[in-house]
Scaffold this motif. Structure first.
Motif, PDB file in Angstrom:
ATOM      1  N   SER A 189      27.023  66.581  64.337  1.00  0.00           N
ATOM      2  CA  SER A 189      26.100  66.576  63.203  1.00  0.00           C
ATOM      3  C   SER A 189      24.794  67.245  63.592  1.00  0.00           C
ATOM      4  N   ILE A 190      24.017  67.556  62.569  1.00  0.00           N
ATOM      5  CA  ILE A 190      22.685  68.128  62.749  1.00  0.00           C
ATOM      6  C   ILE A 190      21.752  67.311  61.870  1.00  0.00           C
ATOM      7  N   GLU A 191      20.636  66.853  62.452  1.00  0.00           N
ATOM      8  CA  GLU A 191      19.702  66.014  61.705  1.00  0.00           C
ATOM      9  C   GLU A 191      18.273  66.451  61.938  1.00  0.00           C
ATOM     10  N   THR A 192      17.444  66.210  60.938  1.00  0.00           N
ATOM     11  CA  THR A 192      16.017  66.412  61.128  1.00  0.00           C
ATOM     12  C   THR A 192      15.399  65.061  61.435  1.00  0.00           C
ATOM     13  N   LEU A 193      14.559  65.056  62.451  1.00  0.00           N
ATOM     14  CA  LEU A 193      13.805  63.864  62.823  1.00  0.00           C
ATOM     15  C   LEU A 193      12.346  64.285  62.817  1.00  0.00           C
ATOM     16  N   GLY A 194      11.686  64.059  61.694  1.00  0.00           N
ATOM     17  CA  GLY A 194      10.324  64.575  61.532  1.00  0.00           C
ATOM     18  C   GLY A 194      10.384  66.087  61.389  1.00  0.00           C
ATOM     19  N   ARG A 195       9.683  66.790  62.247  1.00  0.00           N
ATOM     20  CA  ARG A 195       9.693  68.257  62.213  1.00  0.00           C
ATOM     21  C   ARG A 195      10.712  68.840  63.187  1.00  0.00           C
ATOM     22  N   GLU A 196      11.423  67.973  63.871  1.00  0.00           N
ATOM     23  CA  GLU A 196      12.372  68.381  64.894  1.00  0.00           C
ATOM     24  C   GLU A 196      13.792  68.424  64.313  1.00  0.00           C
ATOM     25  N   VAL A 197      14.555  69.478  64.635  1.00  0.00           N
ATOM     26  CA  VAL A 197      15.954  69.572  64.213  1.00  0.00           C
ATOM     27  C   VAL A 197      16.803  69.310  65.451  1.00  0.00           C
ATOM     28  N   VAL A 198      17.632  68.259  65.363  1.00  0.00           N
ATOM     29  CA  VAL A 198      18.436  67.811  66.494  1.00  0.00           C
ATOM     30  C   VAL A 198      19.912  68.065  66.198  1.00  0.00           C
ATOM     31  N   VAL A 199      20.600  68.657  67.176  1.00  0.00           N
ATOM     32  CA  VAL A 199      22.028  68.936  67.082  1.00  0.00           C
ATOM     33  C   VAL A 199      22.743  67.973  68.028  1.00  0.00           C
ATOM     34  N   TYR A 200      23.702  67.212  67.509  1.00  0.00           N
ATOM     35  CA  TYR A 200      24.481  66.285  68.321  1.00  0.00           C
ATOM     36  C   TYR A 200      25.822  66.937  68.627  1.00  0.00           C
ATOM     37  N   ALA A 201      26.086  67.163  69.922  1.00  0.00           N
ATOM     38  CA  ALA A 201      27.331  67.788  70.358  1.00  0.00           C
ATOM     39  C   ALA A 201      27.530  67.515  71.842  1.00  0.00           C
ATOM     40  N   ARG A 202      28.767  67.519  72.258  1.00  0.00           N
ATOM     41  CA  ARG A 202      29.108  67.308  73.676  1.00  0.00           C
ATOM     42  C   ARG A 202      28.538  65.998  74.213  1.00  0.00           C
ATOM     43  N   GLY A 203      28.349  65.017  73.333  1.00  0.00           N
ATOM     44  CA  GLY A 203      27.800  63.731  73.748  1.00  0.00           C
ATOM     45  C   GLY A 203      26.329  63.781  74.122  1.00  0.00           C
ATOM     46  N   ARG A 204      25.642  64.855  73.726  1.00  0.00           N
ATOM     47  CA  ARG A 204      24.233  65.035  74.065  1.00  0.00           C
ATOM     48  C   ARG A 204      23.445  65.421  72.826  1.00  0.00           C
ATOM     49  N   CYS A 205      22.123  65.370  72.966  1.00  0.00           N
ATOM     50  CA  CYS A 205      21.212  65.784  71.897  1.00  0.00           C
ATOM     51  C   CYS A 205      20.597  67.119  72.282  1.00  0.00           C
ATOM     52  N   TRP A 206      20.616  68.047  71.355  1.00  0.00           N
ATOM     53  CA  TRP A 206      20.053  69.375  71.561  1.00  0.00           C
ATOM     54  C   TRP A 206      19.017  69.632  70.484  1.00  0.00           C
ATOM     55  N   GLN A 207      18.085  70.510  70.752  1.00  0.00           N
ATOM     56  CA  GLN A 207      17.085  70.909  69.767  1.00  0.00           C
ATOM     57  C   GLN A 207      17.305  72.369  69.406  1.00  0.00           C
ATOM     58  N   THR A 208      16.908  72.701  68.202  1.00  0.00           N
ATOM     59  CA  THR A 208      16.914  74.090  67.793  1.00  0.00           C
ATOM     60  C   THR A 208      15.621  74.357  67.030  1.00  0.00           C
ATOM     61  N   GLY A 209      15.160  75.577  67.078  1.00  0.00           N
ATOM     62  CA  GLY A 209      13.921  75.935  66.397  1.00  0.00           C
ATOM     63  C   GLY A 209      14.127  76.287  64.938  1.00  0.00           C
ATOM     64  N   GLU A 210      15.371  76.294  64.485  1.00  0.00           N
ATOM     65  CA  GLU A 210      15.673  76.675  63.111  1.00  0.00           C
ATOM     66  C   GLU A 210      15.542  75.494  62.160  1.00  0.00           C
ATOM     67  N   ARG A 211      15.192  75.749  60.940  1.00  0.00           N
ATOM     68  CA  ARG A 211      15.109  74.724  59.898  1.00  0.00           C
ATOM     69  C   ARG A 211      16.520  74.321  59.472  1.00  0.00           C
TER      70      ARG A 211
END
Length: 150
Positions: free
Chosen positions: A64-86
């Motif tokens: 999944s991909i979620e926004t947490l405030g202004r941060e976009v978090v990608v959940y994959a491979r059992g880890r949390c990743w960030q991306t700069g894209e909206r």
């Protein structure tokens, strides 16, 4: 000027060379995206939230991909990743047959949905393959039902 290319592997190098000849730099972290019509992303440029390690993440590994405030978090491979894209830009780049927006702040991989629990007031709670739970809000209720044939 920097751009990110979201094109097929066959077209990537020729386009990179053409853009370079005009002084445009191709960078996977650029805000501006040049993409082919009808083409969906195969990978996302992300960085690890904790360590800052950068990676190209295959979209089929995304839960999944979620926004947490202004941060976009990608959940994959059992880890949390960030991306700069909206989130809305990411959702537009992902194949709608594989990914579905379920709330204003969440996009899920349809294949990662393990359990659908109906609740009161036109909502669902989804249990995803990584064990997390996300809500399908009323705004996306009918779209979700139609997409899953409920």
């Amino acid at each position: 000027m920097k751009v990110r290319l979201a094109v097929s592997p066959e077209r990537y190098e020729p386009l990179r060379a053409q853009l370079g000849a005009h002084g445009i730099e191709v960078d996977d972290s650029a805000e501006l995206v040049l993409s082919e019509t009808g083409r969906f992303a195969e990978t996302l440029a992300v960085r690890e939230r904790a360590g800052g390690v950068r990676a190209l993440l295959p979209v089929e590994e995304i839960v999944s991909i979620e926004t947490l405030g202004r941060e976009v978090v990608v959940y994959a491979r059992g880890r949390c990743w960030q991306t700069g894209e909206r989130l809305y830009r990411l959702a537009a780049r992902l194949d709608p047959d594989r990914f579905l927006r379920v709330s204003q702040s969440t996009v899920v991989n349809r294949a990662a949905v393990r359990e659908i629990t109906p609740t009161l007031f036109m909502r669902f709670i989804l249990t995803l393959s990584d064990g997390r739970r996300v809500d399908v809000t009323r705004t996306y209720y009918y779209l979700f039902k139609e997409s899953f044939g409920i």
